[in-house]
Structures are given as C-alpha cells and as structure tokens.
Motif scaffolding. Structure first.
Motif, PDB file in Angstrom:
ATOM      1  N   ASN A 267       0.866  -1.184   0.000  1.00  0.00           N
ATOM      2  CA  ASN A 267       0.000   0.000   0.000  1.00  0.00           C
ATOM      3  C   ASN A 267       0.897   1.225   0.000  1.00  0.00           C
ATOM      4  N   SER A 268       0.267   2.391   0.112  1.00  0.00           N
ATOM      5  CA  SER A 268       1.045   3.629  -0.061  1.00  0.00           C
ATOM      6  C   SER A 268       2.171   3.753   0.973  1.00  0.00           C
ATOM      7  N   THR A 269       2.027   3.106   2.135  1.00  0.00           N
ATOM      8  CA  THR A 269       3.058   3.257   3.164  1.00  0.00           C
ATOM      9  C   THR A 269       4.144   2.180   3.066  1.00  0.00           C
ATOM     10  N   ASN A 272       3.622  -4.864   3.058  1.00  0.00           N
ATOM     11  CA  ASN A 272       3.046  -5.411   4.266  1.00  0.00           C
ATOM     12  C   ASN A 272       2.888  -6.920   4.060  1.00  0.00           C
TER      13      ASN A 272
HETATM   14  C1  LIG Z   1      -0.657   0.023   4.928  1.00  0.00           C
HETATM   15  O1  LIG Z   1      -0.292  -1.111   5.689  1.00  0.00           O
HETATM   16  C2  LIG Z   1       0.119  -0.809   7.000  1.00  0.00           C
HETATM   17  C3  LIG Z   1       0.623  -2.088   7.647  1.00  0.00           C
HETATM   18  O2  LIG Z   1      -0.395  -3.034   7.814  1.00  0.00           O
HETATM   19  C4  LIG Z   1      -1.064  -0.239   7.767  1.00  0.00           C
HETATM   20  O3  LIG Z   1      -0.677   0.053   9.094  1.00  0.00           O
HETATM   21  C5  LIG Z   1      -1.511   1.020   7.052  1.00  0.00           C
HETATM   22  O4  LIG Z   1      -2.670   1.503   7.687  1.00  0.00           O
HETATM   23  C6  LIG Z   1      -1.814   0.758   5.594  1.00  0.00           C
HETATM   24  N1  LIG Z   1      -2.067   2.024   4.922  1.00  0.00           N
HETATM   25  C7  LIG Z   1      -3.075   2.211   4.084  1.00  0.00           C
HETATM   26  C8  LIG Z   1      -3.151   3.588   3.445  1.00  0.00           C
HETATM   27  O5  LIG Z   1      -3.902   1.349   3.840  1.00  0.00           O
END
Ligand SMILES: *[C@@H]1O[C@H](CO)[C@@H](O)[C@H](O)[C@H]1NC(C)=O
Ligand SMILES: *[C@@H]1O[C@H](CO)[C@@H](O)[C@H](O)[C@H]1NC(C)=O
Ligand SMILES: *[C@@H]1O[C@H](CO)[C@@H](O)[C@H](O)[C@H]1NC(C)=O
Ligand SMILES: *[C@@H]1O[C@H](CO)[C@@H](O)[C@H](O)[C@H]1NC(C)=O
Length: 410
Positions: A267-269, A272
């Motif tokens: 995902n954007s961060t 995972n």
């Molecule tokens: C991306 O994944 C991380 C790890 O699970 C999570 O904490 C985060 O909320 C996610 N971000 C989005 C924008 O979905």
C-alpha cells in the motif's frame, strides 16, 4: 586495562578470557539459575479419548526474570512418566497473557484478555506461544546459553490494572486399545466419526484429518470389546530462570510455519505481509501421486520475509511422526539451522518405537548467524510420503538476540 600494565599481562588477560569455557566466563550469572517444578491441573482420560483444553493462570515463577529453559512431560498420578503409545502428547503450548488484576476467577473474560504473544511472525492469534512441543518433549533441549534469556515479568510491559499471567493448551490423545494408533494420533476424521468441527460447522469432505477432528472430548475408535480404566494425568513442567539484570542479554522468540499461507501486499506506506499460519498440512502418499520412485520424500518449502534482524542463539523444529528433518536456509541456499527428529526404538517412556521422541536443536556460536531485517529465509520441512499423513506440522522456533553481550570486564 591501564597503560602501566606490561604487554605480557595484557596477553595473559586475553588468553585467559579466550580459553575460559562459556559457562565459566559467565559464572556469576550461572550461579543464579533457579529451578521450579510444577504440575498442570489434572485431567482424566479413558481409552480413545481426547483432552484439548486451555488452562489459565498457571503456576509460574514470579517477578522480573529471564527464562532459561522450559521442559515438560506427561505423568500419571503416581508421578510415573506415561509412554506415548498409551497417551500420545500431540502438543502442549505455554502462552503469556494479561488479565485484570481484579479477576479472581481463573478464566479471563475475553473482553479483558490481552495476548502477550511471542515476537512473530504469525498473526490473528495463531502460534502465539512462548514454548511448545509435542511427543519430542522428553529429549529436546530447550536451554538458553548464558548470558541470554527470555525476559518476562517486566512491569513496564503490563497495562495498568492488569497482571501478567500464563496459560497452557494441552492436547493429549489416549490410544490404549484403539483400532488404529497412528490414525488416532494423526486425528483422522473417520476414526473419530467427526464430520463437523467443534462449533458444529460441517467439515469439507476433503478434510481427512487434523485438529478439527480431534478436539476436546472426541473419541477415537476402539478395538471391539476393549475395556480400560480412565486415569488421571498431569503435565509436569520444569522452568529455569535467572533474575533479570544488566548481565542478561534478552532474546526474542520467533515462530515460523511451513503451512503459512502468507501474502505480500503493498500500500502507499510500504510493503506489508499478511500471515495465515495454518499450523497443519497433509502429506500425500507417494504411491497415490505416482512418485514412489523418488524415495517417497515430501519436501515442503516456504520463503518468508524477516521483519526483524539479529543473531540466532537457538533453533528447533516441531515435526510429527514421519518427519525426517526441517531446516532454515538463506535465499542463496546457505544453511542457517537444521533440526532432525530422533525416533524411539523401545517401549519405555522417552524411547517409544516409531514416535518422534526428540528433535535436535541448533546452538550457533553467538554472532555467527545473523539475520538482516528484510532478508528472505527459506523454511523446509521433509516428511516420508511412504504413506498418507494428515495434520502433520512443520514449525520452526528461533531465539534471536538483537545485540551481542558487551565484552566481559575483569
Ligand atoms: C498500509 O499497511 C500498514 C501495515 O499493515 C497499515 O498500518 C496502514 O494503515 C496501511 N495504509 C493504508 C493507506 O492502507
Ligand atoms: C465480560 O465483559 C463484558 C464487557 O465488560 C461484560 O458485558 C460481560 O458481562 C462480562 N462477562 C462475564 C462472564 O463476566
Ligand atoms: C457416528 O456418528 C453418527 C452421526 O453422528 C452416528 O449416527 C453413528 O452412530 C456414529 N457411529 C459410531 C460408530 O459411533
Ligand atoms: C529435505 O529433502 C531434500 C530433498 O528433497 C534434501 O535436499 C534436504 O537436504 C532435506 N532437508 C532436511 C532438513 O532434511
């Protein structure tokens, strides 16, 4: 050492430090090891019956401590070890949890239950344990070399109003007088006459065996007319520990599962990992798959991304009967740690013919096996596929130190 020391004293100092065996170099620490032996709550098994329950608020060493080893075995009321061909110890696991201090009741209300799980990498409550083995428990080393230990009881980790507690899941199957001893230990659904899981949900016809068919109070099919007494059993467990102080280097517990149906998701961060540790899998018979010419060996492998880094201090696998070894490799094939089953050859407890009575362990020289954060490792689990197996396992535990001890000062 000050500069006024002659050079040869410095040399002697180094030689002495190097030639001291590990245990002596840390003698201060070793002297403090404490041992306690406890009994689980008792349980009663008749021929063919199954015990698979949770026991909360176990007796456990108190205080801010570092665990050094955890061993267990099944005994009868007289304290005698019970052999696996009478009562098969499928597994026992010990879990840490936090419950309200005010809960006098030993069973926590699930709305107040907080898991104090190991450090990873399974999710959703799967394989949360600190320790856990099965039939191999009598001959598997669990000790952690000095100066390492598993830190528990740190008041800073306990949510306010809560208390750190310990629980057991013990899964034992009484196979006295059963029609098919191996079928019962592998939880074959037909032998338990089970078509629905413990909650009453119908099982898929493809599900031939495993934990869903040998839950608590199920009954494996007996030889016609067999009569045997019900008897009381305990799990006797021995815990060794030291008081926590600055000489102890903490290790973290990681558990990997070859049946982890995990996937990467981005995902954007960032990237995972979602893990789904099923703990069990089946091994098809080589006769059925037409691979009988290949030595009838089933090799299951999985690549796993390590979300942590550090030095491996200890490793051990958990396999069921039929297992022939498990190992962790780097992506380039370099072996990090392997763990091979020992099979019993006799009749007495600890040496029961045909059962996995021990797993070899690995104790790399600390500092020599380093895992880097983000590295991909390969877990491998081999089983004989000479016959069909249900509900086998391929777990691998490692203990990891994030840092090595500071040099010893004299
Ligand atoms: C991306 O994944 C991380 C790890 O699970 C999570 O904490 C985060 O909320 C996610 N971000 C989005 C924008 O979905
Ligand atoms: C468990 O906690 C919930 C929420 O606090 C409460 O509603 C429920 O009555 C409790 N159950 C028991 C058995 O105490
Ligand atoms: C197996 O279970 C079915 C349905 O629950 C029951 O009717 C049958 O009697 C059971 N068979 C044996 C051998 O216990
Ligand atoms: C598992 O089996 C493969 C062959 O399929 C072999 O190369 C490997 O060394 C075995 N691993 C262990 C840990 O026994």
């Amino acid at each position: 050492m000050t500069s006024s020391n002659p050079w040869w004293l410095l040399l002697v100092g180094i030689l002495v430090t190097l030639s001291l065996p590990h245990s002596q170099a840390f003698r201060r620490h070793e002297n403090k090891i404490k041992t306690a032996v406890f009994l689980s709550p008792k349980f009663v098994l008749g021929p063919g019956s199954v015990e698979n329950r949770l026991y909360y608020n176990l007796e456990f060493p108190k205080g801010h401590i570092a665990l050094k080893s955890f061993n267990a075995e099944l005994i009868d009321e007289a304290g005698n070890p019970v052999p696996l061909h009478e009562t098969y110890l499928h597994h026992w696991v010990v879990l840490r949890y936090y419950d309200l201090k005010s809960n006098e009741n030993k069973t926590p209300n699930m709305s107040d239950f907080i898991s104090g799980r190991n450090s990873g990498i399974c999710q959703d409550g799967a394989l949360d344990q600190f320790f856990g083995l099965g039939s191999e428990t009598r001959k598997t080393a669990t000790h952690i070399p000095d100066p390492y230990g598993i830190e528990v009881g740190n008041p800073a980790d306990v949510p306010s109003g809560f208390e750190e507690r310990w629980m057991f899941n013990i899964h034992a199957i009484d196979t006295r007088g059963v029609e098919d001893r191996w079928g019962c230990t592998e939880c074959r659904c037909d032998l338990y006459n089970v078509t629905k899981d413990q909650s009453g949900n119908p099982l898929s016809p493809d599900y031939k065996g495993g934990l869903l068919c040998c839950y608590d109070r199920t009954q494996c099919r007996l030889k016609q007319g067999f009569k045997g007494i019900r008897r009381t059993l305990y799990l006797r467990y021995t815990v060794k520990w030291v008081d926590m102080d600055s000489s102890v280097v903490p290790v973290k517990i990681y558990i990997f599962d070859v049946a982890d149906g995990w996937k990467r998701s981005a995902n954007s961060t960032g990237i995972n990992a979602e893990h789904s540790c099923k703990a069990e899998y089946d091994v098809e018979s080589c006769h059925a798959t037409g691979l009988a010419g290949d030595g009838c060996l089933d090799t299951k492998r999985i690549s796993l991304d390590m979300p942590f880094g550090g030095y491996v201090i200890y490793g051990v696998a958990h396999q069921h009967a039929g297992g022939s070894g498990s190992a962790l490799y780097r992506e380039d094939g370099q072996l990090l740690c392997s763990s091979i089953p020992t099979y019993g050859k006799g009749h007495e407890a600890g040496n029961e013919a045909g059962y996995v009575v021990g797993m070899s362990t690995c104790y790399p020289q600390p500092g020599t096996v380093k895992i880097s954060k983000g590295e991909t490792l390969i877990l491998e689990s081999n089983y004989s596929s000479f016959r069909y197996h249900t509900g086998v396992m391929g777990l691998f535990y490692i203990l990891v130190a994030e840092q090595l001890p500071k040099p010893i000062r004299t």
